[in-house]
Design an enzyme around this catalytic site. Structure first.
Site, PDB file in Angstrom:
ATOM      1  CG  HIS A 243      -1.846   1.309   0.904  1.00 16.12           C
ATOM      2  ND1 HIS A 243      -2.849   1.421  -0.019  1.00 16.12           N
ATOM      3  CD2 HIS A 243      -1.660   2.557   1.389  1.00 16.12           C
ATOM      4  CE1 HIS A 243      -3.270   2.670  -0.069  1.00 16.12           C
ATOM      5  NE2 HIS A 243      -2.571   3.388   0.770  1.00 16.12           N
ATOM      6  CE1 TYR A 247      -1.694   8.374  -0.724  1.00 16.10           C
ATOM      7  CE2 TYR A 247      -1.947   6.131   0.054  1.00 16.10           C
ATOM      8  CZ  TYR A 247      -2.502   7.344  -0.303  1.00 16.10           C
ATOM      9  OH  TYR A 247      -3.845   7.521  -0.253  1.00 16.10           O
ATOM     10  CG  HIS A 394      -8.658   1.607  -8.351  1.00 17.68           C
ATOM     11  ND1 HIS A 394      -9.060   2.857  -7.944  1.00 17.68           N
ATOM     12  CD2 HIS A 394      -7.585   1.301  -7.589  1.00 17.68           C
ATOM     13  CE1 HIS A 394      -8.277   3.281  -6.972  1.00 17.68           C
ATOM     14  NE2 HIS A 394      -7.367   2.353  -6.741  1.00 17.68           N
ATOM     15  CG  PHE A 395      -4.259  -0.952 -10.739  1.00 21.23           C
ATOM     16  CD1 PHE A 395      -3.670  -1.114 -11.973  1.00 21.23           C
ATOM     17  CD2 PHE A 395      -4.690  -2.073 -10.048  1.00 21.23           C
ATOM     18  CE1 PHE A 395      -3.530  -2.370 -12.524  1.00 21.23           C
ATOM     19  CE2 PHE A 395      -4.550  -3.333 -10.594  1.00 21.23           C
ATOM     20  CZ  PHE A 395      -3.964  -3.481 -11.840  1.00 21.23           C
ATOM     21  CG  HIS A 396      -4.650   0.527 -16.101  1.00 23.30           C
ATOM     22  ND1 HIS A 396      -4.981  -0.695 -15.570  1.00 23.30           N
ATOM     23  CD2 HIS A 396      -3.535   0.317 -16.843  1.00 23.30           C
ATOM     24  CE1 HIS A 396      -4.115  -1.611 -15.985  1.00 23.30           C
ATOM     25  NE2 HIS A 396      -3.225  -1.025 -16.758  1.00 23.30           N
ATOM     26  NE  ARG A 458      -6.057  -7.918 -10.622  1.00 18.37           N
ATOM     27  CZ  ARG A 458      -5.156  -7.408  -9.767  1.00 18.37           C
ATOM     28  NH1 ARG A 458      -5.460  -7.280  -8.484  1.00 18.37           N
ATOM     29  NH2 ARG A 458      -3.975  -7.017 -10.179  1.00 18.37           N
ATOM     30  NE  ARG A 459      -2.601 -10.309 -10.732  1.00 16.70           N
ATOM     31  CZ  ARG A 459      -1.903 -10.318  -9.619  1.00 16.70           C
ATOM     32  NH1 ARG A 459      -2.178 -11.178  -8.671  1.00 16.70           N
ATOM     33  NH2 ARG A 459      -0.891  -9.495  -9.465  1.00 16.70           N
TER      34      ARG A 459
HETATM   35  C1  HEM Z   1      -1.073   1.396 -23.170  1.00 16.80           C
HETATM   36  C2  HEM Z   1      -1.333   1.434 -21.894  1.00 16.80           C
HETATM   37  C3  HEM Z   1      -1.800   0.248 -21.087  1.00 16.80           C
HETATM   38  C4  HEM Z   1      -2.643  -0.771 -21.434  1.00 16.80           C
HETATM   39  C5  HEM Z   1      -3.371  -0.968 -22.740  1.00 16.80           C
HETATM   40  C6  HEM Z   1      -2.735  -1.647 -20.282  1.00 16.80           C
HETATM   41  C7  HEM Z   1      -3.518  -2.794 -20.233  1.00 16.80           C
HETATM   42  C8  HEM Z   1      -3.631  -3.626 -19.143  1.00 16.80           C
HETATM   43  C9  HEM Z   1      -4.565  -4.716 -19.016  1.00 16.80           C
HETATM   44  C10 HEM Z   1      -5.572  -5.128 -20.070  1.00 16.80           C
HETATM   45  C11 HEM Z   1      -4.384  -5.270 -17.788  1.00 16.80           C
HETATM   46  C12 HEM Z   1      -5.238  -6.337 -17.138  1.00 16.80           C
HETATM   47  C13 HEM Z   1      -4.681  -7.666 -17.165  1.00 16.80           C
HETATM   48  C14 HEM Z   1      -5.524  -8.681 -16.424  1.00 16.80           C
HETATM   49  O1  HEM Z   1      -6.002  -8.452 -15.309  1.00 16.80           O
HETATM   50  O2  HEM Z   1      -5.684  -9.767 -16.991  1.00 16.80           O
HETATM   51  C15 HEM Z   1      -3.315  -4.569 -17.149  1.00 16.80           C
HETATM   52  C16 HEM Z   1      -2.809  -4.864 -15.905  1.00 16.80           C
HETATM   53  C17 HEM Z   1      -1.904  -4.060 -15.211  1.00 16.80           C
HETATM   54  N1  HEM Z   1      -1.391  -2.844 -15.643  1.00 16.80           N
HETATM   55 FE1  HEM Z   1      -1.668  -2.011 -17.467  1.00 16.80          FE
HETATM   56  N2  HEM Z   1      -1.953  -1.146 -19.283  1.00 16.80           N
HETATM   57  C18 HEM Z   1      -1.369   0.011 -19.733  1.00 16.80           C
HETATM   58  C19 HEM Z   1      -0.520   0.830 -19.030  1.00 16.80           C
HETATM   59  C20 HEM Z   1      -0.125   0.626 -17.724  1.00 16.80           C
HETATM   60  C21 HEM Z   1       0.698   1.514 -16.975  1.00 16.80           C
HETATM   61  C22 HEM Z   1       1.260   2.829 -17.490  1.00 16.80           C
HETATM   62  C23 HEM Z   1       0.869   0.953 -15.744  1.00 16.80           C
HETATM   63  C24 HEM Z   1       1.622   1.448 -14.540  1.00 16.80           C
HETATM   64  C25 HEM Z   1       2.464   2.413 -14.524  1.00 16.80           C
HETATM   65  C26 HEM Z   1       0.154  -0.300 -15.749  1.00 16.80           C
HETATM   66  C27 HEM Z   1       0.125  -1.170 -14.670  1.00 16.80           C
HETATM   67  C28 HEM Z   1      -0.570  -2.363 -14.655  1.00 16.80           C
HETATM   68  C29 HEM Z   1      -0.546  -3.298 -13.546  1.00 16.80           C
HETATM   69  C30 HEM Z   1       0.213  -3.123 -12.234  1.00 16.80           C
HETATM   70  C31 HEM Z   1      -1.382  -4.379 -13.905  1.00 16.80           C
HETATM   71  C32 HEM Z   1      -1.732  -5.581 -13.058  1.00 16.80           C
HETATM   72  C33 HEM Z   1      -0.886  -6.731 -13.373  1.00 16.80           C
HETATM   73  C34 HEM Z   1      -1.287  -7.935 -12.574  1.00 16.80           C
HETATM   74  O3  HEM Z   1      -2.490  -8.166 -12.351  1.00 16.80           O
HETATM   75  O4  HEM Z   1      -0.371  -8.629 -12.137  1.00 16.80           O
HETATM   76  N3  HEM Z   1      -0.437  -0.456 -16.955  1.00 16.80           N
HETATM   77  N4  HEM Z   1      -2.879  -3.544 -17.988  1.00 16.80           N
HETATM   78 CU   LIG Z   2      -3.898   0.088  -0.723  1.00 17.11          CU
END
Ligand code: HEM
Ligand SMILES: [Cu+2]
Length: 568
Positions: A243, A247, A394-396, A458-459
């Site tokens: 968490h 921050y 949320h986190f995007h 998710r995932r």
């Molecule tokens: C072109 C921009 C982006 C696209 C299209 C994108 C797309 C996605 C998608 C579709 C997922 C979901 C995967 C799932 O739950 O199956 C994901 C997960 C995630 N994304 Fe992105 N994302 C983008 C940019 C970013 C950026 C800039 C960050 C952080 C700085 C980020 C951090 C994450 C994280 C932490 C996860 C979770 C991974 C996990 O569940 O282990 N993403 N993203």
């Molecule tokens: Cu938190």
């Protein structure tokens, strides 16, 4: 002199102030440049995989394209996406930005430049060490690396080194601020330097959790020194860190929003005291809230979950302080630029400046991120959204936009400042900011809705899910629209960065760091907002009180029984 001594932070003779030479500045800029270069390179790979994920969910599976690059599964790609974006891009960018901003805020060279350099080298070695097993499909454990999934030991040691390197960089900053204070007795620490040091101090506390997890559990286990591990204990230590990690992503954006952005739109910092108070409160409240990520975990008593849920709502207070103070600061600028009316002034903000526009758009997306965050943190509402696509929705908005789009905005002045080149080009950079804004708006709205209305997990490879229904389709089309805009935006960003770096158009006039001036320079900043002791001890106390008994319990009943699994 004797009387004045009583109010000094450091009694005794003041040291002679040191200001940076050209060589000092060149060194600092090189260090910052290396960090930011590594950060952006990591992001370029991370974001590409994001596009593949987004397309897969919407039914367009292009993973066969990645086989020649040895990406063998959706999950290997997702691990790269999470690690490179959420851990590497953020940490390296923050360290680089802070290195530059600390020196320019204090107008003092790094006290021990070799310490900061050593920090960068340790981080770089760690990154390489962690990257190899991920690329070899030996660490497909996602960026949260929950056991009993077990990665190659090099992955854990590599990530640990990245954290240790960032500690060392932090020490370099503390030494520098300490030296400045000795040279400027009785003066208030400059806002940007102080808040950088607060962020790094928070990071030192936060990372203790993951350090214990790595050194005590995961590294010995992956090396085969112990036969099993305790997943619940490991998860609890992870979220002790996880968490405040968010921050660590947000506070650098806040530093820019409070301390720099008003200057970029001719505004003033509305209340420097409130701004400082917000950062001290974040130091206090960032860590003792981690169980709000474990509402669904058995083995943590509900009382502890409830306490952390309440404390999370406490973090809402400095967040609101930030929202109101920052908006007031920007409004001052818009009115100075001729803005009128209750809301009409908004049009007079510096929308034509891509650095400004990107950051203001990041703030707007963060409003939605914050609202969703309150739902996540609410003990009962969380059960509805837990592990659904709502969470990536949320986190995007938060790390993927509030942080990332703000960092893009910072790049639009910082890269010209570091390279001495003109931005290539203002138009492309503006288009980048707006496409990211709308891209994330559609992308995250689709994922939020799909999660809360349809319970889509998710995932998961949603494109291959047998339980997918026709009702998912409109939301997936919306996300596809978002992904397309994000792809365009990402291409624009890398074009601007590479174009600026390689450009032959030198700046006519050197760019300096924007530093917002206080609205009321005569208003004194109370000493209690300039003192470290009470806040730091308070943070340590709250962390011990909110985690100590439960962690003691988990260690006391620790069962190192779970074998490692490689499910990929
Ligand atoms: C072109 C921009 C982006 C696209 C299209 C994108 C797309 C996605 C998608 C579709 C997922 C979901 C995967 C799932 O739950 O199956 C994901 C997960 C995630 N994304 Fe992105 N994302 C983008 C940019 C970013 C950026 C800039 C960050 C952080 C700085 C980020 C951090 C994450 C994280 C932490 C996860 C979770 C991974 C996990 O569940 O282990 N993403 N993203
Ligand atoms: Cu938190």
């Amino acid at each position: 002199m004797a009387v004045q001594n009583l109010t000094m932070p450091f009694a005794g003779q003041a040291a002679v102030p040191v200001t940076p030479t050209q060589a000092d500045l060149a060194f600092t800029h090189r260090l910052a440049g290396w960090n930011i270069g590594i950060a952006i390179s990591a992001l370029s790979i991370g974001v590409t995989l994001g596009v593949f994920q987004g397309l897969e969910h919407a039914g367009i599976n292009l993973y066969s394209w990645l086989i020649p690059l040895n990406i063998q599964s959706y999950y290997q790609g997702l691990t790269l996406h999470g690690v490179l974006n959420a851990l590497v891009w953020t940490t390296f960018f923050i360290v680089g930005f802070f290195t530059y901003a600390l020196v320019h805020s204090l107008n003092r060279p790094l006290r021990y430049p070799q310490v900061n350099q050593a920090g960068l080298i340790i981080m770089g070695v760690g990154l390489l060490m962690a990257a190899v097993p991920i690329l070899l499909n030996q660490a497909t454990v996602l960026y949260t690396f929950y056991p009993p999934l077990q990665a190659h030991w090099a992955f854990y040691i590599g990530l640990t080194l990245v954290v240790v390197g960032s500690w060392v960089v932090g020490y370099g900053f503390f030494f520098t601020l300490y030296a400045w204070r000795k040279e400027h007795p009785g003066e208030r620490q400059p806002f940007i330097a102080l808040t950088i040091a607060i962020t790094m101090a928070m990071w030192q506390i936060a990372t203790i959790g993951v350090a214990i997890e790595m050194l005590g559990l995961l590294i010995p286990w992956s090396l085969g020194l112990v036969a099993g591990t305790d997943p619940l204990l490991a998860r609890s230590l992870f979220w002790f860190f996880g968490h405040p990690l968010v921050y660590f992503w947000l506070l650098p954006a806040y530093i820019s929003w409070y301390g720099m952005l008003p200057k970029q739109t001719e505004g003033k910092m509305f209340s420097e005291s409130l701004a400082r108070l917000a950062f001290w409160l974040f130091l206090l409240l960032s860590t003792p809230v981690g169980f709000h990520h474990q509402f669904a975990d058995p083995g943590i008593p509900p009382t502890w979950k409830f306490i952390h849920s309440l404390l999370t709502m406490g973090v809402g207070f400095p967040s609101m302080l930030t929202a109101f103070t920052v908006v007031a600061s920007l409004e001052l600028g818009a009115r100075a630029r001729g803005g009128k009316g209750y809301l009409g002034w908004v049009r007079r903000l510096a929308w034509g400046d891509p650095s400004y526009a990107a950051q203001n758009l990041a703030m707007i997306l963060f409003i939605f991120g914050g609202i969703g965050g309150l739902i996540n943190a609410s003990y009962s509402l969380n059960t509805t959204v837990h592990n659904t696509t709502w969470i990536p929705g949320h986190f995007h908005l938060t790390v993927g936009s509030a942080t990332t789009l703000t960092f893009f905005g910072i790049c639009y002045w910082l890269i010209p400042a570091l390279t001495g080149k003109k931005l290539f080009t203002k138009g492309l950079a503006l288009a980048q900011a707006w496409t990211w804004f709308f891209g994330m708006l559609f992308f995250s709205n689709g994922y939020h809705a799909l999660g809360i209305y349809e319970g889509a997990p998710r995932r998961s490879m949603l494109g291959a899910a047998p339980y997918a229904t026709a009702a998912w389709q409109p939301y997936l089309v919306e996300t596809l629209f978002g992904v397309t805009l994000l792809l365009i935006s990402a291409i624009l960003f890398f074009t601007v960065v590479i174009g600026t770096t390689l450009s032959w158009r030198k700046l006519d006039k050197a760019i300096t760091m924007p530093i917002a001036e206080p609205y009321d320079p005569a208003a004194p900043i109370p000493t209690w907002l300039d003192r470290w002791g009470p806040w730091l001890y308070g943070a340590i106390f709250l962390t011990l009180a909110s985690y100590g008994p439960m962690l003691f319990n988990l260690f006391y009943h620790m069962q190192l029984t779970s074998p490692g699994f490689k499910v990929w």
